[in-house]
Every structure is written in C-alpha cells, then in structure tokens.
Design an enzyme around this catalytic site. Structure first.
Site, PDB file in Angstrom:
ATOM      1  N   GLY A 181       0.742  -1.258   0.000  1.00 19.77           N
ATOM      2  CA  GLY A 181       0.000   0.000   0.000  1.00 19.77           C
ATOM      3  C   GLY A 181       0.772   1.308   0.000  1.00 19.77           C
ATOM      4  N   GLY A 183       2.778   2.546  -2.352  1.00 14.93           N
ATOM      5  CA  GLY A 183       3.215   3.001  -3.681  1.00 14.93           C
ATOM      6  C   GLY A 183       2.562   4.282  -4.157  1.00 14.93           C
ATOM      7  N   CYS A 186      -0.663   3.572  -5.999  1.00 10.25           N
ATOM      8  CA  CYS A 186      -1.399   2.470  -5.390  1.00 10.25           C
ATOM      9  C   CYS A 186      -2.585   3.025  -4.608  1.00 10.25           C
ATOM     10  CB  CYS A 186      -0.428   1.756  -4.468  1.00 10.25           C
ATOM     11  SG  CYS A 186      -1.197   0.822  -3.190  1.00 10.25           S
TER      12      CYS A 186
HETATM   13  P1  5GP Z   1       6.548   3.731  -5.815  1.00  6.76           P
HETATM   14  O1  5GP Z   1       8.047   3.614  -5.880  1.00  6.76           O
HETATM   15  O2  5GP Z   1       5.989   4.232  -7.115  1.00  6.76           O
HETATM   16  O3  5GP Z   1       6.058   4.477  -4.644  1.00  6.76           O
HETATM   17  O4  5GP Z   1       5.992   2.250  -5.610  1.00  6.76           O
HETATM   18  C1  5GP Z   1       6.231   1.237  -6.565  1.00  6.76           C
HETATM   19  C2  5GP Z   1       5.564  -0.037  -6.098  1.00  6.76           C
HETATM   20  O5  5GP Z   1       4.136   0.121  -5.977  1.00  6.76           O
HETATM   21  C3  5GP Z   1       5.695  -1.206  -7.069  1.00  6.76           C
HETATM   22  O6  5GP Z   1       6.979  -1.777  -7.059  1.00  6.76           O
HETATM   23  C4  5GP Z   1       4.594  -2.135  -6.601  1.00  6.76           C
HETATM   24  O7  5GP Z   1       4.976  -2.927  -5.520  1.00  6.76           O
HETATM   25  C5  5GP Z   1       3.525  -1.160  -6.124  1.00  6.76           C
HETATM   26  N1  5GP Z   1       2.430  -1.024  -7.110  1.00  6.76           N
HETATM   27  C6  5GP Z   1       2.533  -0.785  -8.437  1.00  6.76           C
HETATM   28  N2  5GP Z   1       1.323  -0.685  -9.000  1.00  6.76           N
HETATM   29  C7  5GP Z   1       0.424  -0.865  -8.030  1.00  6.76           C
HETATM   30  C8  5GP Z   1      -1.006  -0.896  -8.004  1.00  6.76           C
HETATM   31  O8  5GP Z   1      -1.705  -0.682  -8.986  1.00  6.76           O
HETATM   32  N3  5GP Z   1      -1.576  -1.158  -6.790  1.00  6.76           N
HETATM   33  C9  5GP Z   1      -0.821  -1.398  -5.665  1.00  6.76           C
HETATM   34  N4  5GP Z   1      -1.449  -1.692  -4.541  1.00  6.76           N
HETATM   35  N5  5GP Z   1       0.517  -1.338  -5.659  1.00  6.76           N
HETATM   36  C10 5GP Z   1       1.137  -1.090  -6.828  1.00  6.76           C
END
Ligand code: 5GP
Length: 350
Positions: A181, A183, A186
């Site tokens: 959660g 991301g 996300c």
């Molecule tokens: P960020 O670096 O952009 O904060 O987080 C990346 C991570 O968010 C990804 O490696 C993956 O674990 C997670 N993530 C990517 N797409 C989604 C999504 O649609 N839903 C959720 N719950 N997590 C995501």
C-alpha cells in the site's frame, strides 16, 4: 477483533539524526554493497537499488542504463520470449548481473519463466511477485521454483510482517519484498483499508529476515532520495523504486502533449489502465487498486540516478557512514511533526 496499540511510522514521520563524521568529502563514500544470498550461493555486488517491475518502468531500455551504475532492473513480466532473446543478444553479458526476471505464480507464468531462464545461464535473479504475499499459493510456488532452480536467487513478496517474511524465507526465498500500500500509484489502502506504514514494515521485516540470513527489498513509498536513505537506515538491503524512475526516456509509458508541455502516463499495475491492457477487461468481482497519472517528461533516467546517488552520498557524510553498508548502524531516527519548509511550492520553482 484486536487493536495493535504501538504506533507504526512512515518515511514522513522521521528524520535521520546527524552525527560526527571523519569523512572529508562525499566522494569518499562508496555506495556499492556486496551481498551473499541465503540459498543460492551467489555473491552480488552493486548499488542496491531496483527499478520496479511495473510495465512502464521495468523495461529493457531501463536495464541498459541502470546496469551501467550497477543498479538492478526488475524486468516486467509482459515481454515475450522473442523480445527476451533480442535483449539478451544485444546487452553486454556482464550487465545481466543487474537483471531480474519477474513472474506471477500461474502455470503459464511458470512455463514462461523456464523458457526465459533457458535463454542464458547469466539470468540468475527471479522476482516472484503477487499483490498479496500472504497467499498459500505463493509458498507452494516458491518451493517449486527453489527445487527446480537451486542456484538462482529468488525474491518473493509482497508482505509487511516478520512472521510472513520468515515463512517466505523458509519456503526457499533468498530475498523478501516488503510493502503493501505505500506506492505512488497504489490505492489499496483506500480501496481495502489494508496496509502498513513502510518505515515500520522495513524495521520489523529486516529484523526477521536478517535473523535467518535472508534479505529484504523495501518496495514502494520513496518519493525522494531522503526516503531511500531512510529505507536503508531502517534496515532495507535493497530499495525498489517505481514513481521516481517513471516518466523517463527509458520508460514505455504513452507520451502526451498538454498545453505545449510533454507528459508521460504512469499507472499502477492494478489500475484500470493496466487491467484493460493486459487482461483485456476488468472482471466484475474485482475493483482496481491503482491509479493513472501524467508526469512531466523527465528526460534520461541517467540524471535522476546521479541525483539519487548524490543524495545518498550526502546522507552518509551527515551521519559518518563510509557507505550504504554502514547506513543502518549509523542511523538514529528522530520522530518529527515537520519535514521540509513549504513557504515556496512547485509554482514558485525557477
Ligand atoms: P513507488 O516507488 O511508485 O512508490 O511504488 C512502486 C511499487 O508500488 C511497485 O513496485 C509495486 O509494488 C507497487 N504497485 C505498483 N502498481 C500498483 C497498483 O496498482 N496497486 C498497488 N497496490 N501497488 C502497486
């Protein structure tokens, strides 16, 4: 029903306390780390950052550039075998040391994984990725992959609690991916109410993993190099980045023009966009758990990497760490109610 009373922290809740340092310059700091994995007897050395296996970020072009810095790219699972063949043909062999193959846990995923691995013995890193790492099917799949590929480094996730980190390690994972959660794109926490503040998740999961000689990846929630430093300070062995690496030349997002400016579309892997693209539809019993955003086009990821590494070197000099390998033991977090001075915002930037 039960309530856990202890407060759990995110990156925004802490800062790192400065400490006396014998380092004269940031150039003395080494960001390279050597890691020996639990099962596979592989010794990896590099900068322990990973581009996320999101379909716009974990691209072959990203791997070409990040491997120059000895940084990992978790290649997304939507390339076909022919595309993998061409990639392997053109990339210098030593760069494959910084490439992870991503897979889901279905029979089709398993067949494809075997085909990719057969393409080169230098493909040593497997990232088994499911949104909910608490599934029993994940444990079964890890056991199957561990017995089929005893020499490969297996990473699996995502989870956020120590007992599940232990379960995945004991099933045969070398590395566990931590984060539910946090991301940037996300929406799981909003749609389901489920999640765990990332800094606490790292601290608790690293403790569980290191006790079993395993390792963890902090996945998601870093919005700047300060957060990456905090993740390492909390005990993460690797940090995975999606949003920070999104919107660059090396990504595969759609480019759009708006008011004379260039943007790239970036979306969550559980967003409506991704589901339509990869499954052709959204099943009625499901909801999306990701959003789509447009990012001002950032140019080459090369400059972003230099910026991140510069930030990390500076963290090390502020706390007297010779490198990333010393960040955790030199870190004291202080809980804070403020981070940066917001008197000027993005609209004032010049
Ligand atoms: P960020 O670096 O952009 O904060 O987080 C990346 C991570 O968010 C990804 O490696 C993956 O674990 C997670 N993530 C990517 N797409 C989604 C999504 O649609 N839903 C959720 N719950 N997590 C995501």
């Amino acid at each position: 029903m039960r309530i856990e009373e202890g407060i759990k922290l995110g990156f925004k809740d802490v800062l790192i306390l400065p400490k006396r340092s014998a380092l004269k310059s940031r150039s003395e700091v080494s960001l390279c780390k050597k890691i020996h994995f639990k099962y596979s007897n592989v010794c990896w050395s590099g900068i322990p950052i990973i581009a996320s296996n999101m379909d716009t970020v974990g691209t072959f072009n990203m791997a070409h550039v990040l491997s120059e810095f000895h940084i990992f790219t978790a290649i997304h699972k939507y390339y076909n075998i022919q595309q993998w063949k061409e990639f392997i043909l053109h990339i210098p062999k030593k760069k494959l040391h910084y490439v992870m193959i991503s897979t889901g846990i279905s029979d089709l995923d398993y067949m494809k994984l075997k085909q990719i691995i057969a393409l080169s013995p230098l493909l040593q890193y497997i990232c088994i990725d499911v949104a909910n790492g608490y599934s029993e099917y994940l444990i079964d799949f890890i056991k199957k992959i561990r017995s089929k590929f005893p020499d490969k480094v297996i990473c699996s996730g995502n989870v956020v609690t120590g007992e599940m980190v232990e379960a995945l390690l004991l099933a045969g994972s070398d590395i566990v991916k931590v984060g539910i959660g946090p991301g940037s794109v996300c929406t799981t926490r909003l749609k389901t109410g489920v999640g765990y503040p990332q800094l606490s998740a790292i601290i608790e999961c690293a403790d569980a993993a290191h006790g079993l000689k395993g390792h963890i990846i902090s996945d998601g929630g870093c919005i700047n190099s300060g957060d990456i430093a905090k993740a390492f300070g909390a005990g993460a062995d690797f940090v995975m980045l999606g949003g920070i690496f999104a919107g660059h030349n090396e990504c595969e997002g759609e480019i759009i023009q708006d008011n004379g400016k260039k943007f790239m579309i970036f979306y969550g892997m559980s967003s409506k966009n991704a589901m339509k693209l990869h499954m052709g539809k959204i099943d009625k019993y499901k909801t999306d758990e990701g959003k789509s955003v447009k990012l001002l086009f950032k140019g080459s990821v090369y400059n972003t990497v230099l910026d991140i590494l510069g930030g990390l070197r500076s963290t090390c000099t502020y706390i007297g760490a010779q490198g990333i390998h010393e960040l955790t033991k030199r870190t004291t977090f202080i809980r804070v109610l403020e981070q940066e001075n917001k008197v000027f915002n993005n609209s004032n930037l010049f």
